[in-house]
Write an enzyme that holds these catalytic residues in place. Sequence first.
Site, PDB file in Angstrom:
ATOM      1  N   GLU A   1       0.852  -1.191   0.000  1.00 16.77           N
ATOM      2  CA  GLU A   1       0.000   0.000   0.000  1.00 16.77           C
ATOM      3  C   GLU A   1       0.888   1.241   0.000  1.00 16.77           C
ATOM      4  O   GLU A   1       1.948   1.250   0.633  1.00 16.77           O
ATOM      5  CB  GLU A   1      -0.832   0.033   1.284  1.00 16.77           C
TER       6      GLU A   1
ATOM      7  N   ASP B   1      -4.373   5.282   5.755  1.00 11.93           N
ATOM      8  CA  ASP B   1      -4.979   6.503   6.289  1.00 11.93           C
ATOM      9  C   ASP B   1      -6.173   6.086   7.151  1.00 11.93           C
ATOM     10  O   ASP B   1      -5.996   5.669   8.292  1.00 11.93           O
ATOM     11  CB  ASP B   1      -5.360   7.415   5.117  1.00 11.93           C
TER      12      ASP B   1
HETATM   13  P1  IMP Z   1      -7.630   4.793   3.414  1.00 12.09           P
HETATM   14  O1  IMP Z   1      -8.714   3.843   2.974  1.00 12.09           O
HETATM   15  O2  IMP Z   1      -8.192   6.094   3.955  1.00 12.09           O
HETATM   16  O3  IMP Z   1      -6.657   4.176   4.390  1.00 12.09           O
HETATM   17  O4  IMP Z   1      -6.799   5.205   2.136  1.00 12.09           O
HETATM   18  C1  IMP Z   1      -7.122   4.686   0.876  1.00 12.09           C
HETATM   19  C2  IMP Z   1      -6.271   5.304  -0.194  1.00 12.09           C
HETATM   20  O5  IMP Z   1      -6.507   6.700  -0.227  1.00 12.09           O
HETATM   21  C3  IMP Z   1      -4.774   5.161  -0.019  1.00 12.09           C
HETATM   22  O6  IMP Z   1      -4.314   3.922  -0.486  1.00 12.09           O
HETATM   23  C4  IMP Z   1      -4.292   6.298  -0.876  1.00 12.09           C
HETATM   24  O7  IMP Z   1      -4.244   5.899  -2.231  1.00 12.09           O
HETATM   25  C5  IMP Z   1      -5.351   7.359  -0.670  1.00 12.09           C
HETATM   26  N1  IMP Z   1      -4.890   8.337   0.336  1.00 12.09           N
HETATM   27  C6  IMP Z   1      -5.104   8.338   1.657  1.00 12.09           C
HETATM   28  N2  IMP Z   1      -4.480   9.387   2.256  1.00 12.09           N
HETATM   29  C7  IMP Z   1      -3.841  10.066   1.255  1.00 12.09           C
HETATM   30  C8  IMP Z   1      -2.992  11.238   1.229  1.00 12.09           C
HETATM   31  O8  IMP Z   1      -2.652  11.894   2.229  1.00 12.09           O
HETATM   32  N3  IMP Z   1      -2.540  11.602  -0.010  1.00 12.09           N
HETATM   33  C9  IMP Z   1      -2.851  10.928  -1.158  1.00 12.09           C
HETATM   34  N4  IMP Z   1      -3.619   9.818  -1.159  1.00 12.09           N
HETATM   35  C10 IMP Z   1      -4.108   9.393   0.032  1.00 12.09           C
END
Ligand code: IMP
Length: 184
Positions: A110, A114
């Site tokens: 990954e 986040d």
């Molecule tokens: P999550 O499901 O919120 O953990 O994140 C899913 C996806 O969102 C990650 O694999 C990233 O591709 C994108 N993402 C999350 N946070 C960021 C950030 O700060 N910058 C750019 N992409 C992000």
Amino acid sequence: MPNSDLVLARTGGRELRRIIYTPEEIAARVKEMGDEITRHYPAGEPLLVLGLLKGSFIFLSDLVREITRPLQVDFLVASSYGSGTTSSGELKLLYDPNADFEGRHVIIVEDIVDSGTTLNRLVPLLRSRGPRSLELCALLHKHVAPHLALEPRWVGFHAPNEFLIGYGLDHSEDFRNLPFIGSL
Ligand code: IMP
Ligand code: MG
């Protein structure tokens, strides 16, 4: 130099708040992670490195060259629908090679952990495919997710809770090709 001419040429004039990880820092850390992963798995046991697209594409391509043992590479494109703050949304696999996991060690790669929403939906599905083991390797970890179905065994950097771009990470599909990681 977050807003030098060289950086602004790459961002199309968009100013960054700051550069957080330089290309040199990233390369050194990725090498360490590759060494740790190489040591972790017994020789001779099949290893599948599974990148979540698109964000992991640069990290994965650097990482696999620092893992000095045989392995195979595949990718998965997942998209979560529904509110990011609830777990009620659907996980949609836009590309799923449905690789055979039986008897293989699988590492999910990954770009960033986040909210953990996507991972929490994906991990049970991948577990159900019967890998010999399932681990998570994340370049960045914000430590804001209330619950993770799988804690990353390998983390590149414990990142600040800012919106990060570069080295594969995008903002509306822009900035993936920056060689450093910065914040907007
Ligand atoms: P999550 O499901 O919120 O953990 O994140 C899913 C996806 O969102 C990650 O694999 C990233 O591709 C994108 N993402 C999350 N946070 C960021 C950030 O700060 N910058 C750019 N992409 C992000
Ligand atoms: Mg993404």
